[in-house]
Design an enzyme around this catalytic site. Structure first.
Site, PDB file in Angstrom:
ATOM      1  N   ASP A 218      71.691  72.914  54.812  1.00 36.91           N
ATOM      2  CA  ASP A 218      71.063  74.764  53.910  1.00 36.91           C
ATOM      3  C   ASP A 218      69.992  74.915  54.806  1.00 36.91           C
ATOM      4  OD1 ASP A 218      72.969  73.487  51.883  1.00 36.91           O
ATOM      5  OD2 ASP A 218      71.835  73.367  50.115  1.00 36.91           O
ATOM      6  N   GLY A 219      69.163  74.041  54.785  1.00 36.09           N
ATOM      7  CA  GLY A 219      68.379  74.497  56.168  1.00 36.09           C
ATOM      8  C   GLY A 219      68.563  74.973  57.268  1.00 36.09           C
TER       9      GLY A 219
ATOM     10  N   ASN B 217      67.032  82.171  49.443  1.00 33.62           N
ATOM     11  CA  ASN B 217      66.649  81.291  48.965  1.00 33.62           C
ATOM     12  C   ASN B 217      64.957  81.809  48.109  1.00 33.62           C
ATOM     13  OD1 ASN B 217      68.621  79.804  48.924  1.00 33.62           O
ATOM     14  ND2 ASN B 217      67.877  77.943  49.058  1.00 33.62           N
TER      15      ASN B 217
ATOM     16  N   TYR C  46      63.524  75.330  45.317  1.00 35.44           N
ATOM     17  CA  TYR C  46      62.063  75.119  45.108  1.00 35.44           C
ATOM     18  C   TYR C  46      62.269  75.718  43.038  1.00 35.44           C
ATOM     19  CZ  TYR C  46      57.181  75.197  44.853  1.00 35.44           C
ATOM     20  OH  TYR C  46      55.759  74.727  45.122  1.00 35.44           O
TER      21      TYR C  46
ATOM     22  N   LEU D 273      64.735  75.250  40.561  1.00 34.21           N
ATOM     23  CA  LEU D 273      64.444  74.674  39.248  1.00 34.21           C
ATOM     24  C   LEU D 273      64.107  73.725  39.604  1.00 34.21           C
ATOM     25  CD1 LEU D 273      67.563  73.579  38.191  1.00 34.21           C
ATOM     26  CD2 LEU D 273      68.183  72.488  40.137  1.00 34.21           C
TER      27      LEU D 273
END
Length: 309
Positions: A81-82, A158, A201, A203
Site C-alpha cells: 500500500d505504501g 489516506n 492509523y 483505525l
C-alpha cells in the site's frame, strides 16, 4: 493521448521485487502484447545486469516520469500500500488509473495479487475494468499570522497527521469545521483521514471503518487526555482548521506517512478535500467487505469453539 496497451511504472516497492517484476512484464507482453514505459527513477532501482537486460528489451521503454504519464493509459504499482500511495503522489492531478499489484504484507489498497493479472488484463484491454475514485486531502501549514511556512503543502490519499514529534509531553489541539468551533484538548496529536484512510492509523487509534465510497472526512484524536474526546465524521464539504501548540517548538505534520517537522510553538493547519482524485483499478472478484474479512478478520469470531470461558 494515453495508450491503453502501454502501461507505465514509476517506482518499484523494494529492490528484491525487480526480478519478479521483469518476469511479469515479459509474461504480459508475450500473452497480451503489452508494452511498458519505465521512469528513470524506477530504472535506477534495478541492478546493472537487469538494467542492461531492460535496455535490450524491445517492449520496455525508459523515459522521464512526465513522459510515462503522458503516454501510458495505466500505471502499475508493484509493492504494498505504501508503494501505491507514493505512486499516486507522483501521478498527482493527471489521475491516471493505478493497477496495484500486491507484494506487501497487508495489501488493502493493492488488492490484486500477481496471479490475478491474467483475469484483470483482458478486462482492461476490453474496457470492462472497474475503476474506483478515492478522495484526496490537501493541507496547508501556516503561522498564526497566516504567513506560509516552507514545505507547508501536503497531499494525502489516506490521512494527514499532526503529531507531538517524538516528545513525551502532549500538545494542545484546537479544532474547527469551517467556522464552527468543535473543541480543544491535549493529546499526542490528531488524524484527519479519508474514508480509504480510515483503515490505517485512524483505525489503530480507535477510529471507525468507513466505506471508501462515502463523501466524508474523519477526525480521530491520538491518545487524548480526556474521556470525552472521540472520533468525529464530518461532510467532505467542510474544511478542517487546526491550531496546534507545543512548548517544545517542534510539531510534526505528515501526509500518508511522509512527514515534515516545524520549529514553531504554534502552527495552523487547514485540511480539505482536493479537486483531484486517485483512480484505482478494482479487483472485481471480491468486494470491499470481502477484503475487510480477509485482511482484518472483520466479524471473525477467533474464540476457540472448545473454550470453557
Amino acid at each position: 493521448m494515453p495508450n491503453r496497451h502501454r502501461w507505465g511504472i514509476l517506482m518499484i516497492g523494494k529492490p528484491d521485487l525487480c526480478g519478479p517484476v521483469l518476469d511479469i512484464l515479459a509474461r504480459l507482453h508475450q500473452k497480451y502484447q503489452l508494452t511498458f514505459s519505465l521512469s528513470a527513477a524506477a530504472l535506477g532501482q534495478f541492478t546493472p545486469d537487469q538494467t542492461d537486460q531492460i535496455r535490450k528489451c524491445p517492449y520496455i521503454i525508459t523515459e522521464p516520469a512526465e513522459s510515462v504519464l503522458t503516454h501510458c493509459g495505466y500505471i502499475l504499482s508493484f509493492g504494498g500500500d505504501g508503494t501505491l500511495l507514493r505512486t499516486a503522489r507522483l501521478i498527482g492531478k493527471r489521475e491516471t488509473p493505478i493497477i496495484g499489484v500486491n507484494f506487501g504484507k497487508l495489501g488493502f489498497l493493492t488488492e490484486i495479487n500477481p496471479d490475478e493479472l491474467d483475469v484483470l488484463v483482458p478486462q482492461v484491454l476490453n474496457g470492462d475494468q472497474v475503476i474506483e475514485n478515492r478522495m484526496v486531502l490537501q493541507s496547508v501549514v501556516s503561522l498564526p499570522d497566516q504567513r506560509p511556512v516552507p514545505n507547508g503543502n501536503f497531499w494525502a490519499v489516506n490521512d494527514v497527521v499532526i503529531d507531538k514529534s517524538g516528545y513525551s509531553r502532549l500538545i494542545s489541539i484546537e479544532l474547527r469545521a469551517g467556522d464552527n468551533y468543535l473543541g480543544s484538548y491535549r493529546a499526542d496529536g490528531v488524524i484527519i483521514a479519508t474514508p480509504a484512510g480510515s483503515t490505517g492509523y485512524s483505525l489503530a487509534s480507535g477510529g471507525p471503518i468507513m466505506h471508501p465510497a462515502l463523501n466524508s472526512i474523519l477526525i480521530t484524536p491520538i491518545c487524548p487526555h480526556s474521556l470525552t474526546v472521540r472520533p468525529l465524521v464530518i461532510p467532505a464539504t467542510e474544511t478542517v482548521n487546526i491550531i496546534a501548540t507545543t512548548q517544545f517548538h517542534k510539531i510534526l505534520v505528515a501526509a500518508d506517512g511522509q512527514g515534515q517537522e516545524y520549529p514553531y510553538e504554534t502552527i495552523h493547519i487547514t485540511v480539505e478535500r482536493a479537486h483531484e482524485q486517485v483512480r484505482i483499478v478494482k479487483n472485481t472478484s471480491r468486494t470491499y467487505f470481502d477484503v475487510l474479512r480477509s485482511k482484518f478478520l472483520w466479524t471473525n469470531d477467533v474464540r476457540s469453539t472448545d473454550s470453557k470461558e
